[in-house]
Design a protein around this motif. Sequence first.
Motif, mmCIF file in Angstrom:
data_model
loop_
_atom_site.group_PDB
_atom_site.id
_atom_site.type_symbol
_atom_site.label_atom_id
_atom_site.label_comp_id
_atom_site.label_asym_id
_atom_site.label_seq_id
_atom_site.Cartn_x
_atom_site.Cartn_y
_atom_site.Cartn_z
ATOM 1 N N HIS A 127 2.098 56.180 48.249
ATOM 2 C CA HIS A 127 3.310 56.986 48.190
ATOM 3 C C HIS A 127 4.460 56.281 48.885
ATOM 4 O O HIS A 127 4.272 55.351 49.676
ATOM 5 N N THR A 135 8.588 60.232 47.996
ATOM 6 C CA THR A 135 7.525 60.994 47.350
ATOM 7 C C THR A 135 7.369 62.337 48.026
ATOM 8 O O THR A 135 7.298 62.420 49.259
ATOM 9 N N VAL A 168 2.037 64.535 46.046
ATOM 10 C CA VAL A 168 0.895 63.740 46.500
ATOM 11 C C VAL A 168 -0.373 64.592 46.487
ATOM 12 O O VAL A 168 -1.433 64.168 46.011
#
Length: 263
Positions: A80, A135, A140
Amino acid sequence: NGEDPVKRYMDSIKLAAKQAGRSVSGRKLAILPADTEDVEEENKDGGFLGGLLGGNKVEIPASLDGAMAADSSKVVKLRHGELFGVPESSPDFSPLIGGPRREPVLCEEYAMRSVRVDPTLSVSGNTLKSSNSRTSRLSVGEAAARIALGSVSAADGLDVFLSSQNGKDEVPDETWVEEFGRVEKMLSSGAGAQLFEASFSSVPDVERLADWIATKWAPAVLRTYELAGIRIGARPVYAARAGDGRTEIVWQQLDNFETATVG
């Protein structure tokens, strides 16, 4: 005792992952920052962690994926960028910035719901950096759940980078499947991460097209560009001709309240 508390914390996570990994027979997934370097050598710790275990030397795995399996090439790596956002269950969460307003502004968790998945290693050998992309923590978590449940294509050893993009709509199942499928196709063909690709028919007059993009298309589109969710980083500002048959879109950002052109 002078030990770095961040290193101590990360070493503790690696040790916990090493112990937990021994009892997991299914798919193993490591969530990592994009710029985490893979190292192979373990180190032995006799400090804080060693003190907890009777003063014995403790072998610290060199990496999180290496801690999860003896063969780290079998571990799926989900990387990420700079993380943002808080869970909806948090008391600090609010979908609106500054509360209800006459013209409400959505928080980043809602303004940047769209996602993009790319191979971490590009075809040129460059690695995507976490400092260049952002992100959402919510994205995630969703990507990790889909990989673990097998609802997207993720072969053992897959190493991908997840970034958040502007978009207020919830990402449907089909988009997740397409994103991971696109990465799988790129890796199988030997290609790497691509920012944009499009095919066009023949252009009879390139100069007229370049003029139209710079004077008609760009001003109309950039006026409608959703800037409310971009609080950090660069944004497209205007387009200008850049030579024969070429048009460039200028990106700028605020640095100490001064405008700086970055691309």
